[in-house]
Every structure is written in C-alpha cells, then in structure tokens.
Scaffold this motif. Structure first.
Motif, PDB file in Angstrom:
ATOM      1  N   PHE A 186      -4.122  -4.433   8.851  1.00  0.00           N
ATOM      2  CA  PHE A 186      -4.113  -4.268  10.349  1.00  0.00           C
ATOM      3  C   PHE A 186      -3.900  -2.874  10.988  1.00  0.00           C
ATOM      4  CE2 PHE A 186      -2.900  -5.258  14.747  1.00  0.00           C
ATOM      5  CZ  PHE A 186      -4.156  -5.334  15.262  1.00  0.00           C
ATOM      6  N   TYR A 187      -2.807  -2.480  10.359  1.00  0.00           N
ATOM      7  CA  TYR A 187      -2.124  -1.106  10.804  1.00  0.00           C
ATOM      8  C   TYR A 187      -2.458  -0.086   9.963  1.00  0.00           C
ATOM      9  CZ  TYR A 187       0.432  -3.884  14.095  1.00  0.00           C
ATOM     10  OH  TYR A 187       0.949  -4.697  15.169  1.00  0.00           O
ATOM     11  N   GLY A 188      -3.754  -0.304   8.984  1.00  0.00           N
ATOM     12  CA  GLY A 188      -4.187   1.040   8.439  1.00  0.00           C
ATOM     13  C   GLY A 188      -3.326   1.431   7.152  1.00  0.00           C
ATOM     14  N   SER A 189      -2.809   0.397   6.628  1.00  0.00           N
ATOM     15  CA  SER A 189      -2.099   0.580   5.257  1.00  0.00           C
ATOM     16  C   SER A 189      -2.495  -0.404   4.304  1.00  0.00           C
ATOM     17  CB  SER A 189      -0.420   0.692   5.347  1.00  0.00           C
ATOM     18  OG  SER A 189      -0.014   1.848   6.035  1.00  0.00           O
ATOM     19  N   PRO A 190      -3.792  -0.420   3.916  1.00  0.00           N
ATOM     20  CA  PRO A 190      -4.022  -1.397   2.900  1.00  0.00           C
ATOM     21  C   PRO A 190      -3.622  -1.382   1.563  1.00  0.00           C
ATOM     22  CG  PRO A 190      -5.981  -0.093   3.405  1.00  0.00           C
ATOM     23  CD  PRO A 190      -4.769   0.442   4.265  1.00  0.00           C
ATOM     24  N   GLY A 191      -3.660  -2.330   0.528  1.00  0.00           N
ATOM     25  CA  GLY A 191      -3.291  -2.212  -0.706  1.00  0.00           C
ATOM     26  C   GLY A 191      -2.041  -2.699  -1.001  1.00  0.00           C
ATOM     27  N   ALA A 192      -1.445  -2.441  -2.266  1.00  0.00           N
ATOM     28  CA  ALA A 192       0.015  -2.917  -2.611  1.00  0.00           C
ATOM     29  C   ALA A 192       1.342  -2.230  -1.569  1.00  0.00           C
ATOM     30  CB  ALA A 192       0.068  -2.410  -4.031  1.00  0.00           C
ATOM     31  N   ILE A 193       1.923  -3.162  -1.506  1.00  0.00           N
ATOM     32  CA  ILE A 193       3.333  -2.492  -0.761  1.00  0.00           C
ATOM     33  C   ILE A 193       4.165  -1.580  -1.537  1.00  0.00           C
ATOM     34  CG2 ILE A 193       4.696  -4.657  -1.418  1.00  0.00           C
ATOM     35  CD1 ILE A 193       5.776  -4.660   1.448  1.00  0.00           C
ATOM     36  N   LEU A 194       4.538  -0.571  -1.111  1.00  0.00           N
ATOM     37  CA  LEU A 194       5.598   0.295  -1.870  1.00  0.00           C
ATOM     38  C   LEU A 194       7.009  -0.158  -1.556  1.00  0.00           C
ATOM     39  CD1 LEU A 194       4.433   3.760   0.042  1.00  0.00           C
ATOM     40  CD2 LEU A 194       3.914   2.786  -2.315  1.00  0.00           C
ATOM     41  N   PRO A 195       7.741   0.183  -2.671  1.00  0.00           N
ATOM     42  CA  PRO A 195       9.299  -0.200  -2.380  1.00  0.00           C
ATOM     43  C   PRO A 195       9.876   0.385  -1.433  1.00  0.00           C
ATOM     44  CG  PRO A 195       8.478   0.829  -4.871  1.00  0.00           C
ATOM     45  CD  PRO A 195       7.421   0.723  -3.626  1.00  0.00           C
ATOM     46  N   PHE A 196      10.965  -0.605  -0.727  1.00  0.00           N
ATOM     47  CA  PHE A 196      11.495  -0.260   0.350  1.00  0.00           C
ATOM     48  C   PHE A 196      11.967   1.237   0.666  1.00  0.00           C
ATOM     49  CE2 PHE A 196      15.550   0.333   3.248  1.00  0.00           C
ATOM     50  CZ  PHE A 196      15.009  -0.319   4.300  1.00  0.00           C
ATOM     51  N   TRP A 197      12.637   2.093  -0.244  1.00  0.00           N
ATOM     52  CA  TRP A 197      13.058   3.236  -0.019  1.00  0.00           C
ATOM     53  C   TRP A 197      11.852   4.203   0.079  1.00  0.00           C
ATOM     54  CZ3 TRP A 197      17.175   3.842   2.609  1.00  0.00           C
ATOM     55  CH2 TRP A 197      18.265   2.906   2.393  1.00  0.00           C
ATOM     56  N   GLU A 198      10.858   3.902  -0.893  1.00  0.00           N
ATOM     57  CA  GLU A 198       9.630   5.087  -0.968  1.00  0.00           C
ATOM     58  C   GLU A 198       8.997   4.767   0.552  1.00  0.00           C
ATOM     59  OE1 GLU A 198       5.852   5.672  -3.636  1.00  0.00           O
ATOM     60  OE2 GLU A 198       7.271   4.306  -4.238  1.00  0.00           O
ATOM     61  N   HIS A 199       8.735   3.604   0.748  1.00  0.00           N
ATOM     62  CA  HIS A 199       8.259   3.343   2.006  1.00  0.00           C
ATOM     63  C   HIS A 199       8.729   4.033   3.249  1.00  0.00           C
ATOM     64  CE1 HIS A 199       5.933   1.230   5.405  1.00  0.00           C
ATOM     65  NE2 HIS A 199       7.169   0.735   5.713  1.00  0.00           N
ATOM     66  N   THR A 200      10.116   3.800   3.253  1.00  0.00           N
ATOM     67  CA  THR A 200      10.890   4.439   4.407  1.00  0.00           C
ATOM     68  C   THR A 200      10.706   6.085   4.256  1.00  0.00           C
ATOM     69  OG1 THR A 200      12.616   2.660   4.433  1.00  0.00           O
ATOM     70  CG2 THR A 200      13.368   4.780   5.124  1.00  0.00           C
ATOM     71  N   VAL A 201      10.841   6.635   3.358  1.00  0.00           N
ATOM     72  CA  VAL A 201      10.814   8.234   3.019  1.00  0.00           C
ATOM     73  C   VAL A 201       9.339   8.588   3.301  1.00  0.00           C
ATOM     74  CG1 VAL A 201      10.835   9.925   1.226  1.00  0.00           C
ATOM     75  CG2 VAL A 201      12.607   8.413   1.377  1.00  0.00           C
ATOM     76  N   ASN A 202       8.458   7.898   3.069  1.00  0.00           N
ATOM     77  CA  ASN A 202       6.792   8.194   3.464  1.00  0.00           C
ATOM     78  C   ASN A 202       6.805   8.132   4.862  1.00  0.00           C
ATOM     79  OD1 ASN A 202       6.427   8.618   1.079  1.00  0.00           O
ATOM     80  ND2 ASN A 202       5.040   6.773   0.490  1.00  0.00           N
ATOM     81  N   THR A 203       7.418   6.980   5.790  1.00  0.00           N
ATOM     82  CA  THR A 203       7.133   6.895   7.046  1.00  0.00           C
ATOM     83  C   THR A 203       8.016   7.942   7.845  1.00  0.00           C
ATOM     84  OG1 THR A 203       7.251   4.474   6.704  1.00  0.00           O
ATOM     85  CG2 THR A 203       7.809   5.278   9.138  1.00  0.00           C
ATOM     86  N   LEU A 204       9.112   8.398   7.201  1.00  0.00           N
ATOM     87  CA  LEU A 204       9.866   9.478   8.017  1.00  0.00           C
ATOM     88  C   LEU A 204       9.052  10.825   7.783  1.00  0.00           C
ATOM     89  CD1 LEU A 204      13.463   8.697   6.593  1.00  0.00           C
ATOM     90  CD2 LEU A 204      12.802   8.581   9.007  1.00  0.00           C
ATOM     91  N   SER A 205       8.283  10.941   6.507  1.00  0.00           N
ATOM     92  CA  SER A 205       7.542  12.181   6.804  1.00  0.00           C
ATOM     93  C   SER A 205       6.117  12.158   7.404  1.00  0.00           C
ATOM     94  CB  SER A 205       7.286  12.228   5.014  1.00  0.00           C
ATOM     95  OG  SER A 205       6.347  13.430   4.779  1.00  0.00           O
TER      96      SER A 205
END
Length: 306
Positions: A186-205
């Motif tokens: 729904f929020y535009g991120s389909p597919g497999a979930i990333l690990p927590f820290w990878e997801h956090t770093v990607n979001t900060l970027s």
C-alpha cells in the motif's frame, strides 16, 4: 449511586453520544464528494455496530477527560477542545499528508480533512462541559501534577520524549505494521521485507526528513498532553492511563470502520495494533516524565525520594 443518579448519568451519556454523532456527521460533510471512488473492504464490525462503538468509545473518553479535570467553564472547554483537535485531527492529518498525499488523498481533500474535525472538538466538547455540570466552578481542587521544573530539565525531558517517540514509532512500525505485506504494498514497498537495520539505513537515505518529522510530532503530542496532565485531579498513574487512552482511542477507533482512503482491512488492522502498542505507552511515558520535577535518575525511575 442511586437509581436517580444512574438514570441521570445514562441520560447525559446518551445525549452526548447523540451530539457526537450529529457533529461528526456535520464535520464529515466537509469531505462530501471528495473521497476517491475506491471500494473499501468491510470494517472489523458491521457498519452500524462499528459506527456505534466508534461513537461510544469517543464519547466515553470525552466524558472521562472532562470529569477528571479540576478545571471548569471556558478554561476547561477551550483547553480540552484545542488538545482534542490537536491530538485527534492535526496529528493524524499531518501524517496523512506525509504518507498518503500520493496514494489516496488529493491536494483538494487534505485541507477538508482538517475542517472535518472542527465540530466535534470546538462544539461537542464545550457543550459536553456544560452538560456534565462543569460549566461553573463548584470546588477548589489542587491539581495532582505540579509540572514545575527547571529549564534545563524541561529541555532534557523534551529531548527524551522526542527520542522515545521515534524509538516507539519506528520499532512498532517495523515489527508490527511493516510485517504485513499488504501494508508494504500500500505504501509503495512491495516484495520481501528487509532486515531491520538495512530497512532503517535505507529509510534514512531515501527519506531523511522522516525522523525529524516524527520528532516534531512528538512535540505536538506533548503540547496536547499538557492540558490533560496539568488539569488532572487523578493520581499520576491514572492520569497516565487516561493520557494513553487519549492518544489511542480516537485515532484507533476509526480504523474499525470501512475507509476508502485506506481500503485494505488488513492495513487498517496492522495500523490499529501498531498504534495501540506505541501511542498508549508513549502517552503514559509523557505523563510520568512531565507530571513533576525529578531530582535524579533514581527519582525518575521511582528509586529515590518522592
């Protein structure tokens, strides 16, 4: 409580529930014809029952907020109206603006969502103050929360509140809401979930403004909490529970209803659980941090002198 008093309070509650429904519907007219033509999945409950429970939960919360305050009259009516509008409408809709402007909420609809919350906050609540007999001062009750502290401690606690909110928001967001593939899609991120820290770093970027935005929301939550804490005649723990409910009931109860702006039932359910887990705890922590000055770290955690 005698039968006469029970009947009296039942009548007042029914009147306030009716008033809430009328003013909520009037407010909803601001978005009439502007909701996108998207078929929503059903709510958690049948429409009529869900709407009744939504109204009852909000009405009981308003009653609790009014009766638990040592303030009366216009002071209570206006402070509570602004706090309610801020917590229920402003904080909800600025997040709608941030996350859903490019999904289901158009630029024309967004300001109408802010207008929608005005009648309940600024008409229902002042009327409720008088209906509940709080229109005039009857007794002088000292507030339980002094909220007197040094500038240094105030700034330190506000910084702590901002950090606590980001941790709660991001932790609950990832480990509860973001686990739902429908929500990610729904929020535009389909597919497999990333690990927590990878997801956090990607979001900060990719979205460096998100955490500062949530820190700003933490300050707005705090601003809405101050009239509840300062006005409460309850002890700190009951005030904390009430504030936790204030931060969750109006925001979460709407998610039990069908909603074309968030048409997926599973997305709404994930947000419900996420909000209950993070906002209730956050409200309680604000009450504990701000109800009085703490003389030390030990005192803050209840290990020192009170």
């Amino acid at each position: 409580m005698g039968a006469k008093q029970i009947l009296n309070w039942t009548g007042r509650t029914a009147l306030l529930l009716l008033l809430f429904f009328i003013l909520f519907i009037i407010g909803s007219m601001a978005v009439s014809g502007m909701i996108p033509d998207i078929e929503s999945e059903p709510g958690l409950l049948p429409d009529n029952l869900g709407f009744f429970i939504f109204g009852m939960l909000n009405t009981l919360l308003i009653i609790a907020l009014i009766l638990s305050s040592h303030w009366h009259g216009w002071k209570l009516a206006l402070l509570l109206a602004f706090a309610y509008y801020g917590a229920v409408t402003v904080l909800t809709q600025i997040e709608t603006w941030y996350f859903m402007s490019n999904i289901t909420v158009s630029a024309k609809l967004l300001p109408r969502l802010f207008i929608m919350g005005l009648p309940v906050a600024f008409v229902c609540i002042p009327l409720a103050v008088w209906i509940l007999g709080k229109g005039r001062a009857k007794e002088a009750i000292e507030p339980k929360a002094e909220m007197k502290m040094s500038v240094k401690q105030t700034l330190f606690k506000l910084l702590g509140i901002a950090l606590l909110y980001i941790v709660l928001y991001w932790g609950a967001g990832y480990y509860i809401a973001w686990q739902n593939p429908d929500l990610r899609s729904f929020y535009g991120s389909p597919g497999a979930i990333l690990p927590f820290w990878e997801h956090t770093v990607n979001t900060l970027s990719s979205d460096p403004g998100l955490f500062p935005f949530q820190a700003l929301r933490a300050m707005l939550w705090t601003l809405c909490a101050i009239p509840i804490i300062r006005g409460s005649k309850l002890n700190v723990w009951r005030t904390a529970v009430l504030l936790g409910l204030f931060f969750t009931v109006p925001q979460i109860s709407g998610l039990i209803l069908a909603n074309p702006l968030m048409p997926s039932a599973s997305v709404r359910l994930s947000h419900m659980i996420e909000g209950l887990a993070s906002n209730f705890v956050f409200g309680m922590l604000i009450a504990w941090l701000l109800h009085r000055e703490h003389t030390s770290i030990q005192d803050l955690f209840g290990l020192g002198k009170k």
